[in-house]
Design a protein around this motif. Structure first.
Motif, PDB file in Angstrom:
ATOM      1  N   ALA A 116       0.821  -1.212   0.000  1.00 32.97           N
ATOM      2  CA  ALA A 116       0.000   0.000   0.000  1.00 32.97           C
ATOM      3  C   ALA A 116       0.855   1.262   0.000  1.00 32.97           C
ATOM      4  CB  ALA A 116      -0.919  -0.008   1.227  1.00 32.97           C
ATOM      5  N   ALA A 117       2.080   1.177   0.501  1.00 28.84           N
ATOM      6  CA  ALA A 117       2.961   2.348   0.562  1.00 28.84           C
ATOM      7  C   ALA A 117       3.797   2.520  -0.702  1.00 28.84           C
ATOM      8  CB  ALA A 117       3.879   2.251   1.785  1.00 28.84           C
ATOM      9  N   ALA A 118       3.665   1.604  -1.655  1.00 29.88           N
ATOM     10  CA  ALA A 118       4.491   1.681  -2.874  1.00 29.88           C
ATOM     11  C   ALA A 118       4.127   2.918  -3.691  1.00 29.88           C
ATOM     12  CB  ALA A 118       4.295   0.425  -3.710  1.00 29.88           C
ATOM     13  N   ARG A 119       5.166   3.560  -4.238  1.00 28.14           N
ATOM     14  CA  ARG A 119       4.995   4.756  -5.055  1.00 28.14           C
ATOM     15  C   ARG A 119       5.807   4.587  -6.335  1.00 28.14           C
ATOM     16  NH1 ARG A 119       1.775   4.921  -1.737  1.00 28.14           N
ATOM     17  NH2 ARG A 119       1.272   6.550  -0.222  1.00 28.14           N
ATOM     18  N   SER A 120       5.388   5.276  -7.387  1.00 28.11           N
ATOM     19  CA  SER A 120       6.136   5.209  -8.643  1.00 28.11           C
ATOM     20  C   SER A 120       6.127   6.562  -9.320  1.00 28.11           C
ATOM     21  CB  SER A 120       5.544   4.150  -9.579  1.00 28.11           C
ATOM     22  OG  SER A 120       4.288   4.573 -10.081  1.00 28.11           O
ATOM     23  N   THR A 121       7.067   6.741 -10.223  1.00 28.77           N
ATOM     24  CA  THR A 121       7.113   7.964 -11.015  1.00 28.77           C
ATOM     25  C   THR A 121       7.896   7.711 -12.293  1.00 28.77           C
ATOM     26  OG1 THR A 121       7.467  10.363 -10.904  1.00 28.77           O
ATOM     27  CG2 THR A 121       9.195   8.950  -9.980  1.00 28.77           C
ATOM     28  N   PHE A 122       7.858   8.686 -13.199  1.00 31.57           N
ATOM     29  CA  PHE A 122       8.453   8.546 -14.538  1.00 31.57           C
ATOM     30  C   PHE A 122       8.940   9.913 -14.997  1.00 31.57           C
ATOM     31  CE2 PHE A 122       7.769   9.070 -19.139  1.00 31.57           C
ATOM     32  CZ  PHE A 122       8.477   7.988 -19.669  1.00 31.57           C
ATOM     33  N   LEU A 123      10.108   9.945 -15.613  1.00 25.60           N
ATOM     34  CA  LEU A 123      10.641  11.168 -16.207  1.00 25.60           C
ATOM     35  C   LEU A 123      11.182  10.854 -17.598  1.00 25.60           C
ATOM     36  CD1 LEU A 123      12.602  12.872 -13.263  1.00 25.60           C
ATOM     37  CD2 LEU A 123      10.420  13.599 -14.257  1.00 25.60           C
ATOM     38  N   LYS A 124      11.048  11.812 -18.494  1.00 21.32           N
ATOM     39  CA  LYS A 124      11.464  11.628 -19.881  1.00 21.32           C
ATOM     40  C   LYS A 124      12.172  12.885 -20.380  1.00 21.32           C
ATOM     41  CE  LYS A 124       9.171  11.227 -24.444  1.00 21.32           C
ATOM     42  NZ  LYS A 124       7.935  10.795 -25.112  1.00 21.32           N
ATOM     43  N   LEU A 125      13.233  12.678 -21.146  1.00 23.86           N
ATOM     44  CA  LEU A 125      13.939  13.780 -21.795  1.00 23.86           C
ATOM     45  C   LEU A 125      13.744  13.684 -23.295  1.00 23.86           C
ATOM     46  CD1 LEU A 125      15.981  16.162 -21.830  1.00 23.86           C
ATOM     47  CD2 LEU A 125      17.797  14.438 -22.019  1.00 23.86           C
ATOM     48  N   GLY A 126      13.261  14.771 -23.888  1.00 24.99           N
ATOM     49  CA  GLY A 126      13.109  14.838 -25.338  1.00 24.99           C
ATOM     50  C   GLY A 126      13.480  16.217 -25.835  1.00 24.99           C
ATOM     51  N   ALA A 127      13.449  16.385 -27.143  1.00 21.90           N
ATOM     52  CA  ALA A 127      13.844  17.655 -27.741  1.00 21.90           C
ATOM     53  C   ALA A 127      12.779  18.733 -27.572  1.00 21.90           C
ATOM     54  CB  ALA A 127      14.158  17.462 -29.227  1.00 21.90           C
ATOM     55  N   ARG A 128      11.554  18.334 -27.222  1.00 22.20           N
ATOM     56  CA  ARG A 128      10.479  19.285 -26.951  1.00 22.20           C
ATOM     57  C   ARG A 128       9.532  18.641 -25.960  1.00 22.20           C
ATOM     58  NH1 ARG A 128       9.695  17.647 -32.442  1.00 22.20           N
ATOM     59  NH2 ARG A 128       7.843  16.317 -32.679  1.00 22.20           N
ATOM     60  N   ARG A 129       8.471  19.343 -25.580  1.00 23.83           N
ATOM     61  CA  ARG A 129       7.613  18.883 -24.492  1.00 23.83           C
ATOM     62  C   ARG A 129       6.685  17.748 -24.914  1.00 23.83           C
ATOM     63  NH1 ARG A 129       5.822  16.767 -21.039  1.00 23.83           N
ATOM     64  NH2 ARG A 129       4.812  17.456 -19.111  1.00 23.83           N
ATOM     65  N   TYR A 130       6.091  17.836 -26.110  1.00 22.47           N
ATOM     66  CA  TYR A 130       5.113  16.833 -26.552  1.00 22.47           C
ATOM     67  C   TYR A 130       5.480  16.309 -27.945  1.00 22.47           C
ATOM     68  CZ  TYR A 130       2.162  18.450 -22.717  1.00 22.47           C
ATOM     69  OH  TYR A 130       1.668  18.761 -21.479  1.00 22.47           O
ATOM     70  N   LEU A 131       4.840  15.174 -28.299  1.00 22.37           N
ATOM     71  CA  LEU A 131       5.030  14.575 -29.624  1.00 22.37           C
ATOM     72  C   LEU A 131       6.500  14.393 -29.937  1.00 22.37           C
ATOM     73  CD1 LEU A 131       2.334  16.665 -31.528  1.00 22.37           C
ATOM     74  CD2 LEU A 131       2.145  14.268 -30.832  1.00 22.37           C
TER      75      LEU A 131
ATOM     76  N   LEU B 193      18.572  12.298 -14.926  1.00 25.79           N
ATOM     77  CA  LEU B 193      17.166  11.908 -14.814  1.00 25.79           C
ATOM     78  C   LEU B 193      16.926  10.993 -13.613  1.00 25.79           C
ATOM     79  CD1 LEU B 193      16.025  11.205 -18.499  1.00 25.79           C
ATOM     80  CD2 LEU B 193      15.277  13.062 -17.018  1.00 25.79           C
ATOM     81  N   VAL B 194      17.801  10.019 -13.411  1.00 29.60           N
ATOM     82  CA  VAL B 194      17.628   9.102 -12.282  1.00 29.60           C
ATOM     83  C   VAL B 194      17.708   9.865 -10.965  1.00 29.60           C
ATOM     84  CG1 VAL B 194      18.583   7.128 -11.050  1.00 29.60           C
ATOM     85  CG2 VAL B 194      18.463   7.081 -13.540  1.00 29.60           C
ATOM     86  N   ARG B 195      18.670  10.769 -10.861  1.00 28.57           N
ATOM     87  CA  ARG B 195      18.808  11.546  -9.622  1.00 28.57           C
ATOM     88  C   ARG B 195      17.565  12.413  -9.386  1.00 28.57           C
ATOM     89  NH1 ARG B 195      24.027  13.154 -10.077  1.00 28.57           N
ATOM     90  NH2 ARG B 195      24.670  11.347  -8.819  1.00 28.57           N
ATOM     91  N   ARG B 196      17.069  13.053 -10.432  1.00 30.34           N
ATOM     92  CA  ARG B 196      15.856  13.873 -10.287  1.00 30.34           C
ATOM     93  C   ARG B 196      14.654  13.021  -9.918  1.00 30.34           C
ATOM     94  NH1 ARG B 196      16.242  17.927 -15.580  1.00 30.34           N
ATOM     95  NH2 ARG B 196      17.969  19.206 -14.805  1.00 30.34           N
ATOM     96  N   LEU B 197      14.571  11.841 -10.523  1.00 30.83           N
ATOM     97  CA  LEU B 197      13.449  10.960 -10.249  1.00 30.83           C
ATOM     98  C   LEU B 197      13.451  10.518  -8.787  1.00 30.83           C
ATOM     99  CD1 LEU B 197      11.864   8.231 -12.310  1.00 30.83           C
ATOM    100  CD2 LEU B 197      13.042   7.473 -10.270  1.00 30.83           C
ATOM    101  N   LEU B 198      14.629  10.163  -8.259  1.00 29.08           N
ATOM    102  CA  LEU B 198      14.710   9.734  -6.871  1.00 29.08           C
ATOM    103  C   LEU B 198      14.347  10.876  -5.922  1.00 29.08           C
ATOM    104  CD1 LEU B 198      17.960   7.561  -6.997  1.00 29.08           C
ATOM    105  CD2 LEU B 198      15.597   6.766  -6.809  1.00 29.08           C
ATOM    106  N   THR B 199      14.786  12.078  -6.261  1.00 20.60           N
ATOM    107  CA  THR B 199      14.408  13.243  -5.462  1.00 20.60           C
ATOM    108  C   THR B 199      12.903  13.461  -5.487  1.00 20.60           C
ATOM    109  OG1 THR B 199      16.543  14.295  -5.900  1.00 20.60           O
ATOM    110  CG2 THR B 199      14.750  15.715  -5.156  1.00 20.60           C
ATOM    111  N   LYS B 200      12.321  13.266  -6.673  1.00 19.95           N
ATOM    112  CA  LYS B 200      10.881  13.450  -6.834  1.00 19.95           C
ATOM    113  C   LYS B 200      10.078  12.425  -6.054  1.00 19.95           C
ATOM    114  CE  LYS B 200       7.354  13.561 -10.524  1.00 19.95           C
ATOM    115  NZ  LYS B 200       7.152  13.415 -11.986  1.00 19.95           N
ATOM    116  N   ILE B 201      10.484  11.172  -6.123  1.00 19.21           N
ATOM    117  CA  ILE B 201       9.733  10.107  -5.461  1.00 19.21           C
ATOM    118  C   ILE B 201       9.963  10.120  -3.963  1.00 19.21           C
ATOM    119  CG2 ILE B 201      11.378   8.177  -5.483  1.00 19.21           C
ATOM    120  CD1 ILE B 201       9.079   6.461  -6.609  1.00 19.21           C
ATOM    121  N   GLY B 202      11.079  10.753  -3.521  1.00 17.62           N
ATOM    122  CA  GLY B 202      11.343  10.853  -2.098  1.00 17.62           C
ATOM    123  C   GLY B 202      10.451  11.870  -1.417  1.00 17.62           C
TER     124      GLY B 202
END
Length: 312
Positions: free
Chosen positions: A204-219, A303-312
């Motif tokens: 029940a305490a499990a959390r998840s998140t996702f981050l992506k790097l691209g040349a623009r925000r969408y598509l 990205l991994v470092r930012r993701l861990l900061t975010k999920i923390g």
């Protein structure tokens, strides 16, 4: 040369709708066959008889066919459309997992009420193409197409998801990481059909998140992306951690050294400091038009470092 097209509905059973398309020009054309079965058994029977291209949402099949036509390459000629098979639709909660049918679209997933450890997968779903693609394209198509930059793959690998595969001889399951065997390559046999994704239940305490790097925000196709699922005890101490990086290898890769280092730590915004560059050794990024290998590697660290900061 003049073109003449005739379309004949050749189905003589309620379970099948068969469309034969003959295109006659100065040169004799090959017939194209379209099947739209209404039951899973009928679809599996069709697959057992010949080589077919499976169509669910069409967001991958149609661009491939258009590109092939433009460059004079062979396009799919035998289409098996599974969009009328009700058995492949819907999300069901089972005793030990959530079953996501192979017709479930990204929009359906994002709008469905699911535990918080699905958040990362939903975030990835909002990054898949545009809204039109998300409305039409199923999760399973993202896996079966098997590009290294498939946004849905890192979250599913981090969730320890399995792929359910059916044929006329029975059903089997494979972890997503084993199902994907390389760039555009999977473990799916010619007479097999992916029927569902199975996501095991987490705490029940499990959390998840996702981050992506691209040349623009969408598509945009990913340069690098990362997903994590972290499960904690009542004191917020990490019990299990699963981190997967995509678009930096032919298949998204887990980071076992980092996962082991996280276990026992308190989940807070400081856990990103645990990461070292050496922990990304499973990755094998390539140079392409979106970024060279060195840029991808350094981007993955950030990205991994930012993701861990975010999920923390």
């Amino acid at each position: 040369a003049a073109m003449e097209t005739s379309i004949t509905n050749a189905s003589d059973t309620p379970a099948l709708e068969t469309l034969y398309i003959y295109v006659n020009t100065a040169d004799e054309g090959d017939p194209e066959v379209y099947e739209r079965p209404k039951s899973l058994d009928a679809a599996l029977g069709i697959l057992a008889g010949d080589d077919w291209t499976v169509l669910a949402g069409g967001t991958d099949v149609y661009p491939v066919a258009t590109d092939a036509f433009a460059w004079g390459r062979p396009a799919p000629t035998r289409i098996l459309d599974i969009s009328a098979i009700d058995e492949l639709s819907g999300i069901q909660e089972q005793n030990d997992c959530f079953r996501i049918g192979s017709r479930v679209t990204w929009t359906e997933l994002v709008e469905y009420d699911l535990p918080r450890y699905f958040d990362g997968l939903k975030q990835a779903g909002r990054e898949v193409g545009g809204v039109q693609i998300q409305n039409r394209g199923p999760l399973v198509g993202n896996i079966c197409n098997a590009p290294p930059a498939a946004d849905g793959v890192p979250p599913l690998i981090a969730m320890d998801a399995d792929v359910e595969i059916a044929s006329t001889t029975g059903t089997r399951t494979l972890p997503v990481s084993d199902f994907l065997q390389g760039n555009r390559r999977t473990a799916l046999g010619e007479s097999e059909l992916v029927t569902a994704i199975l996501v095991p239940k987490h705490g029940a305490a499990a959390r998840s998140t996702f981050l992506k790097l691209g040349a623009r925000r969408y598509l945009v196709i990913s340069i690098a992306m990362v997903a994590a699922v972290i499960d904690c005890d009542n004191d917020n101490r990490i019990l299990h951690a699963r981190i997967a990086v995509g678009s930096c290898s032919a298949v998204a890769q887990r980071l076992p050294e980092l996962e082991e280092a996280l276990v026992g730590s308190i989940r807070d915004r400081s856990i990103g400091t645990i990461l070292t560059s050496a922990m990304l050794s499973p990755l094998s990024p390539i140079d392409d038009v979106r970024g060279d290998a060195g840029y991808r590697q350094s981007s993955a660290v950030t990205l991994v470092r930012r993701l861990l900061t975010k999920i923390g």
